[in-house]
Design an enzyme around this catalytic site. Sequence first.
Site, PDB file in Angstrom:
ATOM      1  N   SER A  91       0.865  -1.172   0.000  1.00 24.82           N
ATOM      2  CA  SER A  91       0.000   0.000   0.000  1.00 24.82           C
ATOM      3  C   SER A  91       0.901   1.221   0.000  1.00 24.82           C
ATOM      4  O   SER A  91       1.843   1.299   0.801  1.00 24.82           O
ATOM      5  CB  SER A  91      -0.906   0.034   1.231  1.00 24.82           C
ATOM      6  OG  SER A  91      -1.474   1.324   1.381  1.00 24.82           O
ATOM      7  N   ALA A 114       0.043   3.898   1.037  1.00 27.89           N
ATOM      8  CA  ALA A 114      -0.277   4.605   2.271  1.00 27.89           C
ATOM      9  C   ALA A 114       0.596   4.149   3.426  1.00 27.89           C
ATOM     10  O   ALA A 114       0.846   4.909   4.365  1.00 27.89           O
ATOM     11  CB  ALA A 114      -1.748   4.388   2.636  1.00 27.89           C
ATOM     12  N   CYS A 115       1.067   2.925   3.378  1.00 25.16           N
ATOM     13  CA  CYS A 115       1.740   2.296   4.512  1.00 25.16           C
ATOM     14  C   CYS A 115       3.230   2.640   4.535  1.00 25.16           C
ATOM     15  O   CYS A 115       3.941   2.365   3.562  1.00 25.16           O
ATOM     16  CB  CYS A 115       1.558   0.780   4.430  1.00 25.16           C
ATOM     17  SG  CYS A 115       2.528  -0.149   5.631  1.00 25.16           S
ATOM     18  N   PRO A 116       3.725   3.200   5.632  1.00 24.20           N
ATOM     19  CA  PRO A 116       5.150   3.531   5.681  1.00 24.20           C
ATOM     20  C   PRO A 116       6.058   2.308   5.616  1.00 24.20           C
ATOM     21  O   PRO A 116       7.143   2.362   5.040  1.00 24.20           O
ATOM     22  CB  PRO A 116       5.303   4.259   7.025  1.00 24.20           C
ATOM     23  CG  PRO A 116       4.124   3.839   7.839  1.00 24.20           C
ATOM     24  CD  PRO A 116       3.014   3.618   6.856  1.00 24.20           C
ATOM     25  N   THR A 140       6.269   1.290   2.063  1.00 21.01           N
ATOM     26  CA  THR A 140       7.010   2.282   1.291  1.00 21.01           C
ATOM     27  C   THR A 140       8.506   2.059   1.398  1.00 21.01           C
ATOM     28  O   THR A 140       9.264   2.336   0.461  1.00 21.01           O
ATOM     29  CB  THR A 140       6.639   3.704   1.750  1.00 21.01           C
ATOM     30  OG1 THR A 140       5.225   3.889   1.604  1.00 21.01           O
ATOM     31  CG2 THR A 140       7.353   4.755   0.921  1.00 21.01           C
TER      32      THR A 140
END
Length: 310
Positions: free
Chosen positions: A53, A55-57, A60
Amino acid sequence: MTSTKDASSQSDISKLKTESDGTFKRAASSFRNFITNDGRFPPEKGRYHLYVSYACPWATRTLITRKLKGLEDFIPVSSVSPHMGVQGWPFKNVDPSWEDADNDTEHPNFQHVKDLYFLADPNYGGRFTVPVLWDKKLNTVVNNESSEIIRMFNTAFNHLLPADKAAIDIYPEAHRQEIDSINEWVYDTVNNGVYKSGFAQSQSAYENAEMLKGKDYLVGNTLTEADIRLFVTTIRFDPVYVGHFKCNLRDIRHGYPNINLWMRKLYWNNDAFKSSTKFDHIKEHYYWSQTTVNPSRVVAAGPVPHIEPL
C-alpha cells in the site's frame, strides 16, 4: 473470491488491541523467510511479487529500496486501495472507487490481502499486513517484515543486476553498528511512535534532529537504510500525523529545519523517494480507515503544499 472465514479480529483496524496503558504494541511479523542462493527461495527474475500500500510507511520502505536497486523488472508490484475496511486491505476489484489501485494479477479472484495469507496458511492467525513478498512458484508468502525485505533487495539479486545497481549498498558493513543503533531509536520513537498513545513519546525524538545538521544523510555521508526508515515517517508527519494523531506541538516544516531540509533533498533529488510517495493514498487511508480516530472520515485539505520545494 475472498475467504469466507470470519477473520475480522485480524483485519478490522477498529478491533486492534491496546496495552493496559492505552498504547499500541505492534505484533511481530509472521513470515520470516529469506531469498538466498542455496535456500528454498533462490533469487530469480520474475519469481517474486510484491504487494504494497502506498499509504503504509512499512511498505514504502520496500518500494524505495526496490527502485534504488533497479529491481522493477525483477519484482512486479501490486498496490491495494487505501480504503482498509473490515476485511483489511482491498484490491481494486472490490474497491473500484479508487482508480490508482491494482487487482491481484497473480490471483484474479482474490479481493483482499488476507486471501494471500490464507492461501499460504489456511490456519493463519496474525494480522494481514503489507508489504507481502510472494513466491509465485511455491504460491506462498516469503516474508512480510519490511526491514528484512529491504535487506534482501539490497543484496540477494546483486549477481543478476548491472554493476551500477549491484554497487548500491544501503547497509554497508563499515557502518552497520551505527545504522543498527539509529534504526532502533527511529523504530521505537518515530516509526512506531506515531501509533502509540498521542504520539507523546515520539515528540521528544524530533528534538534529536541535530544529528542531521549540515548533513544530507544520517550515516557516513552516504544513503543507507537508516535514511529510508526515517523518511517514510517524516514524509507523513505534516500531511497526516500533525492533525490526525494530534501531534501538533510543531510540524516538520516550521519546527525542525534540519529534518525538513534532509527530507526535501531526498524527495526532490532522488526519484526512488518521490515516486514511492503518493500523498493522496497516504491521507485517504489514515483519515478514511481509522474511524476510531476520525469517525467522520473527512480528509484534511492541508498542508499546502504537502512538501515544500527546495
